[in-house]
Design an enzyme around this catalytic site. Structure first.
Site, PDB file in Angstrom:
ATOM      1  CG  HIS A   1       0.458  58.623  30.480  1.00 47.35           C
ATOM      2  ND1 HIS A   1       0.038  58.848  29.177  1.00 47.35           N
ATOM      3  CD2 HIS A   1       1.586  57.881  30.380  1.00 47.35           C
ATOM      4  CE1 HIS A   1       0.884  58.272  28.341  1.00 47.35           C
ATOM      5  NE2 HIS A   1       1.831  57.671  29.041  1.00 47.35           N
ATOM      6  N   GLY A   2      -3.234  59.246  30.644  1.00 47.38           N
ATOM      7  CA  GLY A   2      -4.120  59.353  29.493  1.00 47.38           C
ATOM      8  C   GLY A   2      -3.337  59.571  28.200  1.00 47.38           C
TER       9      GLY A   2
ATOM     10  CG  ASN B   1       0.497  58.162  23.943  1.00 49.71           C
ATOM     11  OD1 ASN B   1       0.118  58.667  25.002  1.00 49.71           O
ATOM     12  ND2 ASN B   1       1.641  57.509  23.854  1.00 49.71           N
TER      13      ASN B   1
ATOM     14  N   GLY C   1       8.816  58.083  24.701  1.00 46.73           N
ATOM     15  CA  GLY C   1       9.968  58.004  25.600  1.00 46.73           C
ATOM     16  C   GLY C   1       9.948  59.077  26.669  1.00 46.73           C
TER      17      GLY C   1
ATOM     18  NE  ARG D   1       4.208  60.064  28.671  1.00 44.61           N
ATOM     19  CZ  ARG D   1       5.432  60.427  28.310  1.00 44.61           C
ATOM     20  NH1 ARG D   1       5.731  61.709  28.115  1.00 44.61           N
ATOM     21  NH2 ARG D   1       6.380  59.517  28.152  1.00 44.61           N
TER      22      ARG D   1
ATOM     23  CD  GLU E   1       6.916  54.536  27.950  1.00 40.99           C
ATOM     24  OE1 GLU E   1       7.477  53.484  28.292  1.00 40.99           O
ATOM     25  OE2 GLU E   1       5.736  54.567  27.587  1.00 40.99           O
TER      26      GLU E   1
END
Length: 193
Positions: free
Chosen positions: A12-13, A18, A25, A61, A87
């Site tokens: 994902h972007g 991030n 998580g 996401r 994730e």
């Protein structure tokens, strides 16, 4: 030409977490403007490819990135949510800033939690735990070989890390060093596995 099962795997972007260097998580932050642009880059990279099935996780996401990619893929009729590719769960660290953790526990402890293969954050998962569920996902993908269809997977940095470890037969040492980019597509031919 004989059609084989190809897998197009991508991250994902970038999300707000991030960007801010938080343990993301299983929390559900949105893509940043940069993250939306990274999803568009992935979409352009995959524009000329064909796939029949697309996998995503319950996290927005993953869905938002796949939605951008699918704009060029009217042939893809089957969308499957599969959280085996979600994730890594950072447990009680989900949402916490990296720098806050480092200030309290030190860089060495951060490196252990962040990249230690068998280290679980409190109430979270280790890479070894994630590898088990990703291995189960790959096992089911291999059963699709006989259908000779191509697959797109909108996933997450650490599930991709373990997917790559399995598919590329990489060592733990290699696996923990990888940085998984936001705009790279990993392509695998299932007939070779």
């Amino acid at each position: 030409m004989k059609k084989e099962l190809k897998i197009y795997l991508f991250r994902h972007g970038q999300t707000t977490f991030n960007r801010d260097r938080r343990f993301t998580g299983w929390l559900n932050p949105a893509l940043t403007k940069l993250g939306k642009n990274q999803a568009k880059v992935l979409a352009r990279k995959l524009k000329g490819k064909k796939f029949d099935v697309a996998f995503y996780t319950r996290l927005k996401r993953s869905k938002q990135t796949l939605k951008e990619v699918l704009k060029f893929h009217p042939e893809c009729k089957k969308l499957i949510c599969d959280d085996r590719m979600i994730e890594r769960n950072y447990g009680t660290l989900n949402g916490k800033l990296h720098k806050t953790f480092i200030a309290k526990f030190g860089q060495e402890e951060f490196d252990k939690i962040h990249r230690g293969f068998n280290v679980r954050p409190p109430r979270g998962e280790s890479f070894a735990d994630v590898e088990k569920r990703v291995r189960s996902f790959i096992s089911d993908l291999k059963k699709m070989k006989k259908e000779k269809i191509n697959v797109a997977i909108s996933a997450h940095g650490n599930s991709i890390r373990l997917f790559r470890k399995i598919m590329e037969m990489a060592s733990i040492s290699e696996t923990t060093k990888w940085v998984i980019p936001y705009d790279k597509v990993f392509v695998y031919d299932m007939h070779r596995t």
